[in-house]
Design a protein around this motif. Structure first.
Motif, PDB file in Angstrom:
ATOM      1  N   LEU A  12      39.394  44.955  35.634  1.00 14.82           N
ATOM      2  CA  LEU A  12      38.801  44.440  36.737  1.00 14.82           C
ATOM      3  C   LEU A  12      39.488  44.563  38.166  1.00 14.82           C
ATOM      4  CD1 LEU A  12      37.275  40.913  35.517  1.00 14.82           C
ATOM      5  CD2 LEU A  12      36.052  42.804  36.279  1.00 14.82           C
ATOM      6  N   ALA A  13      40.734  44.459  38.164  1.00 18.33           N
ATOM      7  CA  ALA A  13      41.516  45.103  39.236  1.00 18.33           C
ATOM      8  C   ALA A  13      41.181  46.371  39.677  1.00 18.33           C
ATOM      9  CB  ALA A  13      43.049  44.597  39.014  1.00 18.33           C
ATOM     10  N   ARG A  14      41.292  47.236  38.646  1.00 18.06           N
ATOM     11  CA  ARG A  14      40.892  48.650  39.085  1.00 18.06           C
ATOM     12  C   ARG A  14      39.786  48.827  39.663  1.00 18.06           C
ATOM     13  NH1 ARG A  14      44.039  50.325  33.436  1.00 18.06           N
ATOM     14  NH2 ARG A  14      46.165  50.785  34.355  1.00 18.06           N
ATOM     15  N   LEU A  15      38.774  48.104  39.022  1.00 16.79           N
ATOM     16  CA  LEU A  15      37.212  48.149  39.707  1.00 16.79           C
ATOM     17  C   LEU A  15      37.484  47.703  40.908  1.00 16.79           C
ATOM     18  CD1 LEU A  15      34.186  48.799  39.225  1.00 16.79           C
ATOM     19  CD2 LEU A  15      34.115  46.339  38.205  1.00 16.79           C
ATOM     20  N   ARG A  16      37.754  46.640  41.349  1.00 10.85           N
ATOM     21  CA  ARG A  16      37.844  46.043  42.466  1.00 10.85           C
ATOM     22  C   ARG A  16      38.613  46.890  43.558  1.00 10.85           C
ATOM     23  NH1 ARG A  16      34.200  43.724  40.703  1.00 10.85           N
ATOM     24  NH2 ARG A  16      34.044  41.362  40.213  1.00 10.85           N
ATOM     25  N   TYR A  17      39.448  47.562  43.140  1.00 13.01           N
ATOM     26  CA  TYR A  17      40.325  48.565  44.090  1.00 13.01           C
ATOM     27  C   TYR A  17      39.349  49.676  44.120  1.00 13.01           C
ATOM     28  CZ  TYR A  17      43.628  52.053  45.337  1.00 13.01           C
ATOM     29  OH  TYR A  17      44.266  53.133  46.115  1.00 13.01           O
ATOM     30  N   ALA A  18      38.617  50.305  43.417  1.00  8.35           N
ATOM     31  CA  ALA A  18      37.732  51.349  43.494  1.00  8.35           C
ATOM     32  C   ALA A  18      36.479  51.041  44.464  1.00  8.35           C
ATOM     33  CB  ALA A  18      37.107  51.743  42.239  1.00  8.35           C
ATOM     34  N   GLN A  19      36.267  49.747  44.450  1.00  9.22           N
ATOM     35  CA  GLN A  19      35.075  49.070  45.277  1.00  9.22           C
ATOM     36  C   GLN A  19      35.688  48.911  46.493  1.00  9.22           C
ATOM     37  OE1 GLN A  19      34.078  46.039  42.835  1.00  9.22           O
ATOM     38  NE2 GLN A  19      32.013  47.015  41.816  1.00  9.22           N
ATOM     39  N   GLY A  20      36.875  49.034  46.812  1.00 12.76           N
ATOM     40  CA  GLY A  20      37.411  48.728  48.161  1.00 12.76           C
ATOM     41  C   GLY A  20      37.959  47.271  48.529  1.00 12.76           C
ATOM     42  N   ASP A  21      37.752  46.220  47.409  1.00 16.26           N
ATOM     43  CA  ASP A  21      38.071  45.001  47.686  1.00 16.26           C
ATOM     44  C   ASP A  21      39.340  44.846  47.187  1.00 16.26           C
ATOM     45  OD1 ASP A  21      38.621  42.138  47.625  1.00 16.26           O
ATOM     46  OD2 ASP A  21      36.518  41.819  46.527  1.00 16.26           O
ATOM     47  N   PHE A  22      40.361  45.136  47.881  1.00 15.55           N
ATOM     48  CA  PHE A  22      41.877  44.905  47.893  1.00 15.55           C
ATOM     49  C   PHE A  22      42.423  43.815  47.470  1.00 15.55           C
ATOM     50  CE2 PHE A  22      41.376  48.790  50.550  1.00 15.55           C
ATOM     51  CZ  PHE A  22      41.510  49.722  49.553  1.00 15.55           C
ATOM     52  N   LYS A  23      41.859  42.493  48.378  1.00 16.55           N
ATOM     53  CA  LYS A  23      42.390  41.278  48.005  1.00 16.55           C
ATOM     54  C   LYS A  23      42.077  40.674  46.575  1.00 16.55           C
ATOM     55  CE  LYS A  23      42.324  36.524  49.750  1.00 16.55           C
ATOM     56  NZ  LYS A  23      41.631  35.734  50.517  1.00 16.55           N
ATOM     57  N   ASP A  24      40.829  41.131  46.158  1.00 17.24           N
ATOM     58  CA  ASP A  24      40.487  40.550  44.863  1.00 17.24           C
ATOM     59  C   ASP A  24      41.132  41.432  43.914  1.00 17.24           C
ATOM     60  OD1 ASP A  24      39.170  38.731  43.117  1.00 17.24           O
ATOM     61  OD2 ASP A  24      37.439  40.584  42.517  1.00 17.24           O
ATOM     62  N   ALA A  25      41.464  42.694  43.982  1.00 17.51           N
ATOM     63  CA  ALA A  25      42.307  43.563  43.074  1.00 17.51           C
ATOM     64  C   ALA A  25      43.570  42.952  43.056  1.00 17.51           C
ATOM     65  CB  ALA A  25      42.080  44.938  43.638  1.00 17.51           C
ATOM     66  N   GLN A  26      44.139  42.549  44.259  1.00 21.73           N
ATOM     67  CA  GLN A  26      45.436  42.154  44.206  1.00 21.73           C
ATOM     68  C   GLN A  26      45.643  40.680  43.377  1.00 21.73           C
ATOM     69  OE1 GLN A  26      48.295  43.354  45.684  1.00 21.73           O
ATOM     70  NE2 GLN A  26      49.535  41.748  44.823  1.00 21.73           N
ATOM     71  N   GLU A  27      44.558  39.981  43.476  1.00 23.53           N
ATOM     72  CA  GLU A  27      44.577  38.598  42.970  1.00 23.53           C
ATOM     73  C   GLU A  27      44.630  38.862  41.373  1.00 23.53           C
ATOM     74  OE1 GLU A  27      41.297  36.417  44.436  1.00 23.53           O
ATOM     75  OE2 GLU A  27      42.494  36.238  46.588  1.00 23.53           O
ATOM     76  N   LYS A  28      43.591  39.827  40.891  1.00 20.59           N
ATOM     77  CA  LYS A  28      43.326  40.265  39.534  1.00 20.59           C
ATOM     78  C   LYS A  28      44.744  40.647  38.946  1.00 20.59           C
ATOM     79  CE  LYS A  28      38.434  39.718  39.183  1.00 20.59           C
ATOM     80  NZ  LYS A  28      38.426  38.432  39.984  1.00 20.59           N
ATOM     81  N   ALA A  29      45.192  41.478  39.500  1.00 20.12           N
ATOM     82  CA  ALA A  29      46.451  42.347  39.117  1.00 20.12           C
ATOM     83  C   ALA A  29      47.841  41.159  38.977  1.00 20.12           C
ATOM     84  CB  ALA A  29      46.722  43.468  40.061  1.00 20.12           C
TER      85      ALA A  29
END
Length: 107
Positions: A12-29
């Protein structure tokens, strides 16, 4: 299915990163990192540290400044990924993460 939680959150973090949602990617990671540290999932820990290293660099670029803090955080995450991927050392190591961490640290 607790044993799959870290993998799912990391994807999910990788998906959010690919979608450009860096904040959510950071939280999930970051949440994934806590799970891997708490449960001893060393191989997933190497993967999540690599994702966090990438996110740290991206965050500093997004702010418009190549901050040394972001680079330093990224380096620490990459070093931890290399350490976790080493396992018993070649030939008994997590080759994909090990080589990715090496390349990350070279750059």
């Amino acid at each position: 299915m607790v044993d799959h939680e870290a993998d799912i959150l990391l994807d999910l973090a990788r998906l959010r990163y690919a979608q450009g949602d860096f904040k959510d990617a950071q939280e999930k990671a970051s949440e994934t990192l806590v799970i891997t540290e708490r449960s001893g999932y060393v191989l997933q820990g190497a993967d999540v540290n690599l994702v966090l290293a990438t996110l740290s660099l991206e965050e500093s670029r997004e702010q418009g400044v190549e901050s040394s803090g972001g680079k330093e955080r990224a380096r620490k995450y990459a070093e931890e990924a290399l350490k976790l991927a080493t396992c018993d050392g070649p030939p008994y190591y997590y080759k994909v993460a090990y080589e990715e961490a090496e390349k990350f640290l070279e750059n």
